[in-house]
Design a protein around this motif. Structure first.
Motif, PDB file in Angstrom:
ATOM      1  N   ASP A  23       0.761  -1.403  -0.074  1.00 37.70           N
ATOM      2  CA  ASP A  23       0.008  -0.028  -0.004  1.00 37.70           C
ATOM      3  C   ASP A  23       0.690   1.307  -0.034  1.00 37.70           C
ATOM      4  O   ASP A  23       0.612   2.310  -0.737  1.00 37.70           O
ATOM      5  CB  ASP A  23      -1.030   0.173   1.084  1.00 37.70           C
ATOM      6  CG  ASP A  23      -2.271  -0.540   0.734  1.00 37.70           C
ATOM      7  OD1 ASP A  23      -3.138  -1.076   1.784  1.00 37.70           O
ATOM      8  OD2 ASP A  23      -2.588  -0.727  -0.464  1.00 37.70           O
ATOM      9  N   ARG A 117      -0.141  -0.958  -7.479  1.00 37.15           N
ATOM     10  CA  ARG A 117       0.496  -1.204  -6.341  1.00 37.15           C
ATOM     11  C   ARG A 117      -0.326  -2.523  -5.637  1.00 37.15           C
ATOM     12  O   ARG A 117      -1.225  -3.183  -6.356  1.00 37.15           O
ATOM     13  CB  ARG A 117       0.259  -0.082  -5.326  1.00 37.15           C
ATOM     14  CG  ARG A 117      -1.106   0.510  -5.381  1.00 37.15           C
ATOM     15  CD  ARG A 117      -1.262   1.515  -4.046  1.00 37.15           C
ATOM     16  NE  ARG A 117      -0.636   2.484  -4.047  1.00 37.15           N
ATOM     17  CZ  ARG A 117      -0.347   3.305  -2.981  1.00 37.15           C
ATOM     18  NH1 ARG A 117      -0.802   2.942  -1.852  1.00 37.15           N
ATOM     19  NH2 ARG A 117       0.430   4.168  -3.148  1.00 37.15           N
ATOM     20  N   LEU A 118      -0.111  -2.767  -4.421  1.00 39.05           N
ATOM     21  CA  LEU A 118      -0.535  -3.906  -4.033  1.00 39.05           C
ATOM     22  C   LEU A 118      -1.757  -3.623  -2.988  1.00 39.05           C
ATOM     23  O   LEU A 118      -1.761  -2.418  -2.444  1.00 39.05           O
ATOM     24  CB  LEU A 118       0.205  -4.625  -2.892  1.00 39.05           C
ATOM     25  CG  LEU A 118       1.553  -5.449  -3.398  1.00 39.05           C
ATOM     26  CD1 LEU A 118       2.164  -6.148  -2.605  1.00 39.05           C
ATOM     27  CD2 LEU A 118       1.065  -6.549  -4.681  1.00 39.05           C
ATOM     28  N   HIS A 119      -3.184  -4.189  -2.848  1.00 40.71           N
ATOM     29  CA  HIS A 119      -4.167  -4.077  -1.955  1.00 40.71           C
ATOM     30  C   HIS A 119      -4.142  -5.239  -1.104  1.00 40.71           C
ATOM     31  O   HIS A 119      -4.019  -6.245  -1.798  1.00 40.71           O
ATOM     32  CB  HIS A 119      -5.555  -3.762  -3.005  1.00 40.71           C
ATOM     33  CG  HIS A 119      -5.459  -2.412  -3.651  1.00 40.71           C
ATOM     34  ND1 HIS A 119      -5.183  -1.270  -3.050  1.00 40.71           N
ATOM     35  CD2 HIS A 119      -5.764  -2.239  -4.955  1.00 40.71           C
ATOM     36  CE1 HIS A 119      -5.211  -0.259  -4.201  1.00 40.71           C
ATOM     37  NE2 HIS A 119      -5.613  -0.830  -5.075  1.00 40.71           N
TER      38      HIS A 119
HETATM   39 ZN   LIG Z   1      -4.403   0.210  -1.567  1.00 38.91          ZN
END
Ligand SMILES: [Zn+2]
Ligand SMILES: [Zn+2]
Ligand SMILES: [Zn+2]
Length: 363
Positions: A23, A117-119
């Protein structure tokens, strides 16, 4: 290994755990640990001679290098490099690949191809119960039918959890849950017909495959429902618009004639309409064809008593990876009429592959 510059690690990710890249991936200017200079010589990779080891590392993608660098302090020294700077030099496609590679090791996170991006994984988010993307942005999505929304994250999470085999298996079951509807169309002066629809996802050869099936049963001959009433939306390119195949062909021909004034060479795709028409003329014989623009195969068959039509579609949503490599985009609807137009007249060379893949699998 010791001759690598062990002090040039100011930009390495800190030691506090892998989740720091989640994140807030800008937070890679980590706290420098006191232990950073203790090299762990037990790492098995260090037993490999450097002349073999280093070329292997050089041939890994940046995402794999990053993951490897996070696995031990020793390896972090091998990769003593400026990740923030390296990542900022990646183009969009390589950024997607980077995050897909990172996410493939993290059962609790997925790589968002919209915001790169990563979630965190939301285990209530399934195709049957879709949630809004956390970044509130529109992104690659396919409405297979009303009530079932397949997102790229569903496919990637399912493939990853299937591979890992021991984590979030309840969520995996939710992601793989079938979907079905049943409806009856009744008319004032005509007989009724029914339509049952079933969607089944399956992971075959580490690819996410969906079979859709429509069964139409008509008290009259089923050509009435097919030619005048049905609406079949499968892939974005091949579909029968509301009002049956006759109206669908008519509508598409008129629209493409208009469109050709600004886009010469625009011709309507009426594969499914033609298959229906042929199937009605040859009861008991299956018609097969494939979408020219995405990996989806089709079958239409009318029963010998001519009261039942079965339409099937098999979609291949690809394997694990970034959307630029899995072909995800081919399944996403685009705005405007372009979806059901040919782009050149080349047919897919692997027509029938997805159908055969499905038939070869057992569960
Ligand atoms: Zn996020
Ligand atoms: Zn996002
Ligand atoms: Zn298609």
């Amino acid at each position: 290994m010791g001759n690598r510059d062990e002090t040039n690690d100011a930009n390495n990710v800190n030691d506090n755990g892998k989740d720091d890249i989640v994140d807030d991936n800008a937070n890679t200017n980590g706290n420098k640990s006191n232990d950073d200079h203790e090299i762990n010589n037990k790492v098995a990779l260090f037993n490999i001679p450097p002349e073999i080891f280093l070329p292997i590392i050089d041939n890994l993608g940046l995402g794999d290098q990053f993951i490897l660098s996070q696995t031990s302090r020793a390896l972090r020294h091998v990769f003593s490099r400026d990740w923030v700077q390296e990542m900022s030099q990646l183009g969009f496609k390589d950024s997607l690949r980077f995050w897909a590679a990172v996410a493939s090791r993290k059962p609790d996170h997925w790589a968002c191809s919209h915001c790169c991006r990563l979630h965190p994984v939301d285990t209530s988010d399934t195709p049957n119960t879709p949630r809004d993307p956390p970044c509130f942005a529109e992104y690659g999505m396919e409405d297979v039918s009303k009530g079932y929304t397949l997102q790229e994250s569903h496919v990637q999470n399912a493939l990853k959890l299937h591979r890992l085999g021991n984590q979030h298996q309840d969520y995996l079951a939710g992601l793989m849950r079938p979907y079905s509807t049943f409806s009856k169309r009744e008319f004032m002066f005509e007989n009724a017909f029914t339509e049952s629809y079933t969607l089944n996802p399956r992971i075959i050869d580490n690819r996410f495959i969906i079979q859709e099936e429509w069964i139409i049963q008509d008290e009259d001959e089923v050509d009435r429902a097919l030619s005048q009433h049905v609406k079949i939306y499968a892939c974005p390119h091949v579909g029968v618009f509301d009002g049956g195949y006759l109206r669908s062909i008519d509508w598409k021909m008129q629209a493409s004639e208009l469109l050709r004034r600004i886009r010469p060479g625009a011709f309507e795709i009426t594969i499914l309409e033609s298959m229906m028409r042929l199937a009605v003329k040859g009861p008991g014989y299956s018609m097969y064809d494939s979408c020219p623009r995405c990996p989806t195969d089709y079958e239409v068959v009318v029963s010998e008593d001519q009261h039942t039509a079965t339409i099937r579609a098999w979609h291949d949503f690809g394997g694990e990876g970034a959307p630029v490599d899995t072909g995800w985009d081919a399944h996403v609807r685009s705005p405007g009429p372009d979806d059901w137009m040919y782009r050149g007249f080349a047919m897919r060379e692997d027509g029938g592959r997805v159908r055969r893949l499905w038939l070869s699998s057992t569960s």
